[in-house]
Scaffold this motif. Structure first.
Motif, PDB file in Angstrom:
ATOM      1  N   MET A  39       0.780  -1.141  -0.026  1.00 54.98           N
ATOM      2  CA  MET A  39      -0.145   0.096  -0.036  1.00 54.98           C
ATOM      3  C   MET A  39       0.805   1.105  -0.044  1.00 54.98           C
ATOM      4  O   MET A  39       1.853   1.164   0.639  1.00 54.98           O
ATOM      5  N   THR A  40       0.327   2.380  -0.756  1.00 51.14           N
ATOM      6  CA  THR A  40       0.953   3.654  -0.859  1.00 51.14           C
ATOM      7  C   THR A  40       0.005   4.717  -0.726  1.00 51.14           C
ATOM      8  O   THR A  40      -1.180   4.557  -0.780  1.00 51.14           O
ATOM      9  N   ASN A  41       0.616   5.879  -0.407  1.00 51.37           N
ATOM     10  CA  ASN A  41      -0.418   6.970  -0.305  1.00 51.37           C
ATOM     11  C   ASN A  41      -1.338   7.050  -1.606  1.00 51.37           C
ATOM     12  O   ASN A  41      -2.374   7.222  -1.566  1.00 51.37           O
ATOM     13  N   GLN A  42      -0.578   7.022  -2.672  1.00 48.33           N
ATOM     14  CA  GLN A  42      -1.364   7.024  -4.001  1.00 48.33           C
ATOM     15  C   GLN A  42      -2.150   5.873  -4.261  1.00 48.33           C
ATOM     16  O   GLN A  42      -3.518   6.253  -4.572  1.00 48.33           O
ATOM     17  N   SER A  43      -2.003   4.631  -3.717  1.00 46.58           N
ATOM     18  CA  SER A  43      -2.901   3.660  -3.813  1.00 46.58           C
ATOM     19  C   SER A  43      -4.100   3.857  -2.997  1.00 46.58           C
ATOM     20  O   SER A  43      -5.259   3.469  -3.253  1.00 46.58           O
ATOM     21  N   LEU A  44      -3.837   4.195  -1.539  1.00 46.98           N
ATOM     22  CA  LEU A  44      -5.054   4.434  -0.724  1.00 46.98           C
ATOM     23  C   LEU A  44      -5.867   5.819  -1.351  1.00 46.98           C
ATOM     24  O   LEU A  44      -7.243   5.719  -1.272  1.00 46.98           O
ATOM     25  N   ARG A  45      -5.357   6.588  -2.054  1.00 41.70           N
ATOM     26  CA  ARG A  45      -5.929   7.784  -2.721  1.00 41.70           C
ATOM     27  C   ARG A  45      -6.954   7.367  -3.773  1.00 41.70           C
ATOM     28  O   ARG A  45      -8.071   7.555  -3.902  1.00 41.70           O
ATOM     29  N   GLU A  46      -6.498   6.415  -4.592  1.00 41.56           N
ATOM     30  CA  GLU A  46      -7.103   5.897  -5.640  1.00 41.56           C
ATOM     31  C   GLU A  46      -8.313   5.022  -5.096  1.00 41.56           C
ATOM     32  O   GLU A  46      -9.472   5.072  -5.453  1.00 41.56           O
TER      33      GLU A  46
END
Length: 73
Positions: free
Chosen positions: A21-28
């Motif tokens: 998980m990354t910040n970007q994947s959570l945002r998506e």
């Protein structure tokens, strides 16, 4: 608490598919616009504080490229 749970579940789903998980994947996942990345960062921080997730590389210095795994991984 719902967003913390969603963050944890997203992290688990990413982990079992051999991804992190990354910040970007959570945002998506939560449909948060890129301009509001601070919201995702806040959710990740709260989830880290509850110890449901942990930093994949605790010695890493870059928060921009941080990746996370479930606490049990």
């Amino acid at each position: 608490m719902d967003r913390v749970r969603a963050c944890y579940q997203h992290c688990c789903l990413r982990y079992v598919t051999n991804e992190k998980m990354t910040n970007q994947s959570l945002r998506e996942r939560l449909q948060i616009k890129a301009g509001n990345a601070a919201i995702a960062s806040r959710i990740i921080k709260e989830t880290l504080l509850t110890k449901l997730i942990k930093d994949d590389d605790p010695d890493g210095t870059s928060k921009k490229f941080a990746r996370y795994v479930p606490f049990w991984a």
